[in-house]
Design an enzyme around this catalytic site. Structure first.
Site, PDB file in Angstrom:
ATOM      1  CE1 TYR A  27     -35.382  11.542  -6.660  1.00  0.00           C
ATOM      2  CE2 TYR A  27     -36.135   9.358  -7.315  1.00  0.00           C
ATOM      3  CZ  TYR A  27     -35.438  10.516  -7.598  1.00  0.00           C
ATOM      4  OH  TYR A  27     -34.808  10.663  -8.795  1.00  0.00           O
ATOM      5  CB  CYS A  59     -35.749   4.512  -4.813  1.00  0.00           C
ATOM      6  SG  CYS A  59     -36.735   5.876  -4.164  1.00  0.00           S
ATOM      7  CG  ASN A  60     -39.616   1.082  -0.922  1.00  0.00           C
ATOM      8  OD1 ASN A  60     -40.319   0.089  -0.978  1.00  0.00           O
ATOM      9  ND2 ASN A  60     -38.433   1.080  -0.341  1.00  0.00           N
ATOM     10  CB  CYS A 173     -37.143   4.184   3.085  1.00  0.00           C
ATOM     11  SG  CYS A 173     -35.808   5.266   2.501  1.00  0.00           S
ATOM     12  CB  THR A 174     -33.675   1.144  -0.459  1.00  0.00           C
ATOM     13  OG1 THR A 174     -33.563   2.450  -1.032  1.00  0.00           O
ATOM     14  CG2 THR A 174     -34.703   0.349  -1.241  1.00  0.00           C
ATOM     15  CG  HIS A 175     -31.759   5.906   1.838  1.00  0.00           C
ATOM     16  ND1 HIS A 175     -30.475   6.198   1.431  1.00  0.00           N
ATOM     17  CD2 HIS A 175     -32.574   6.371   0.870  1.00  0.00           C
ATOM     18  CE1 HIS A 175     -30.517   6.824   0.268  1.00  0.00           C
ATOM     19  NE2 HIS A 175     -31.777   6.945  -0.099  1.00  0.00           N
TER      20      HIS A 175
END
Length: 255
Positions: A27, A59-60, A173-175
């Protein structure tokens, strides 16, 4: 998936479904005017189809551009995830903080507003790390990651003017949760790393505890939904099993 992993570890009996908009990954590299209506439409359809008690936007990027609109449109509580700049401002001793994020997230005014409102006395150094999201996705799927690739992104952060003064780094970023052990290993041991996933999990629990007791719904298999066909379904299934997901399917949106 970083937030999902934390939720599984903290609240193992919570029934979760996970929707990954894989057709638009990552994203952080998409234009806001394309993403915003897509996010609102996709999550609105998901809430209508799945009837959740709460929605977590893990998701940020999605949170920074669509959170207010989703809260206005949806009837369920919506929990967002934003870069931990406020948290960094509370804990930094050197008053120089770093943020690792996707390049587009790093450019968004929302991030600068967080800095201005909650950590204006800190020098904020942002590195838009385009490769980290891809590396994190590979790490989640169990692929080996070369430390050299991660080190290059860290070097880019620390080579900024005053970069050597950074004592606190937030994950934007959450990943990146899946790269945290490698990041901690490769950076100076004095660095404090901030992963917002545990705070998001705690907020969800608080929200759920405040909701009225609902009628017991039939238990469905915990499902991972994607918006495109995975390139390697076998790796996806293995990763899903680690997070106790029992089923996978493509989420079909209305035309």
């Amino acid at each position: 998936m970083g937030v999902v992993q934390t939720l599984r570890n903290s609240y193992p009996h919570l029934q979760l479904d996970y929707l990954a908009d894989t057709a638009f990954f990552p994203y952080g590299e998409q234009a806001d005017e394309v993403l915003a209506p897509r996010i609102i439409d996709l999550l609105s359809q998901a809430c209508e189809a799945l009837s959740p008690n709460a929605l977590v936007i893990a998701c940020n990027t999605a949170s920074t551009i669509a959170l207010p609109a989703l809260r206005e449109k949806l009837s369920v509580p919506v929990i967002g995830c934003v870069p931990p700049i406020r948290w960094a401002g509370r804990v930094s001793q050197s008053r120089t903080i770093g943020l690792l994020a996707t390049s587009a997230t790093a450019r968004r005014p929302y991030v600068l507003n967080l800095h201005r409102e909650f950590a204006s006395d800190c020098h904020l150094i942002i590195h838009g790390a385009r490769k980290l999201a891809d590396l994190a996705e590979r790490a989640f799927l169990g692929d080996p990651i070369d430390d050299v690739e991660i080190q290059a992104e860290l070097d880019s952060l620390f080579h900024h003017p005053h970069g050597q003064e950074i004592d606190t780094i937030g994950l934007g970023c959450t990943h990146y949760t899946f790269l945290l052990p490698a990041l901690q290993k490769l950076a100076k041991p004095s660095i404090t790393w901030l992963d917002p996933a545990p705070a998001v999990a705690r907020q969800l629990q608080t929200v759920l505890e405040g909701l009225p007791v609902s009628t017991q719904q039939p238990i469905r298999p915990a499902t991972v939904f994607t918006t495109s066909q995975p390139t390697d379904i076998n790796k996806l299934k293995l990763a899903m099993q680690k997070l106790k997901f029992e089923h996978w399917e493509i989420f079909k949106t209305a035309p």
